[in-house]
Design a protein around this motif. Sequence first.
Motif, PDB file in Angstrom:
ATOM      1  N   ASP A  55     -21.890  46.925 -52.905  1.00 23.30           N
ATOM      2  CA  ASP A  55     -21.951  48.297 -52.492  1.00 23.30           C
ATOM      3  C   ASP A  55     -22.736  48.456 -51.230  1.00 23.30           C
ATOM      4  N   ILE A  56     -24.035  47.678 -51.127  1.00 23.45           N
ATOM      5  CA  ILE A  56     -24.582  47.919 -50.009  1.00 23.45           C
ATOM      6  C   ILE A  56     -24.147  47.022 -48.666  1.00 23.45           C
ATOM      7  N   SER A  57     -23.547  45.840 -49.048  1.00 23.20           N
ATOM      8  CA  SER A  57     -22.708  45.165 -47.881  1.00 23.20           C
ATOM      9  C   SER A  57     -21.712  46.085 -47.232  1.00 23.20           C
ATOM     10  N   TYR A  58     -20.836  46.480 -48.267  1.00 23.54           N
ATOM     11  CA  TYR A  58     -19.800  47.456 -47.964  1.00 23.54           C
ATOM     12  C   TYR A  58     -20.116  48.716 -47.001  1.00 23.54           C
ATOM     13  N   ALA A  59     -21.135  49.139 -47.355  1.00 19.76           N
ATOM     14  CA  ALA A  59     -21.743  50.411 -46.558  1.00 19.76           C
ATOM     15  C   ALA A  59     -22.145  50.029 -44.926  1.00 19.76           C
ATOM     16  N   VAL A  79     -13.598  44.722 -47.622  1.00 18.90           N
ATOM     17  CA  VAL A  79     -13.787  45.040 -45.920  1.00 18.90           C
ATOM     18  C   VAL A  79     -12.819  44.042 -45.407  1.00 18.90           C
ATOM     19  N   GLN A  80     -12.446  44.077 -44.214  1.00 12.68           N
ATOM     20  CA  GLN A  80     -11.658  43.495 -43.416  1.00 12.68           C
ATOM     21  C   GLN A  80     -12.099  43.217 -42.130  1.00 12.68           C
ATOM     22  N   LEU A  81     -11.956  42.079 -41.572  1.00 11.17           N
ATOM     23  CA  LEU A  81     -12.413  41.743 -40.154  1.00 11.17           C
ATOM     24  C   LEU A  81     -11.072  41.940 -39.239  1.00 11.17           C
ATOM     25  N   GLU A  82     -10.960  43.094 -38.759  1.00 11.66           N
ATOM     26  CA  GLU A  82      -9.925  43.536 -38.049  1.00 11.66           C
ATOM     27  C   GLU A  82      -9.776  42.923 -36.567  1.00 11.66           C
TER      28      GLU A  82
END
Length: 119
Positions: A55-59, A79-82
Motif C-alpha cells: 500500500d505504501i509503495s503504491y501510494a 503499478v505500471q511503468l508507463e
Amino acid sequence: MTRDEFDAFCKTLAATSHVIQWGNASVWKVGGKIFAICSGWGEGDHPRFSFKCSDISYALLIQQDGLIPAPYLARAKWVQLEKEGAMSDEDLKAYIVAAHKIIAGKLTKKQQKELGLAG
C-alpha cells in the motif's frame, strides 16, 4: 530492462511459473497467482512492466513521473511503468522481488510448504 531481461530475472525467483496471456503479455506467477507482467503490444512498442506492491509503495510510486496505476489491477495496488526508463533496472528488480514476496505470502501455508517457500 528488456522483456528478455525481465523474463530471465523473474525465472530466478523461487517457485515461479510463466505464461503468455492477453495477447502477448509475459505473465509471471507464484503458486498460480500473478506477481509481475510485461506487456507491449505494438511493433516497436517499449515494454510496460506491471507489478504488485505494498500500500505504501503504491501510494508513493503512482506520484512519480512515468508510473501509473496499472490498468485493471490498480484496485489491487499494482503499478505500471508507463514510460521507458521511469525506474532503474535495479529498482525494478527490487520491486519485482517484493511483489513475489507479497504474493507468495498470500498463499496458504500448505501451498508455501509445497512450493518450498516456507521453512
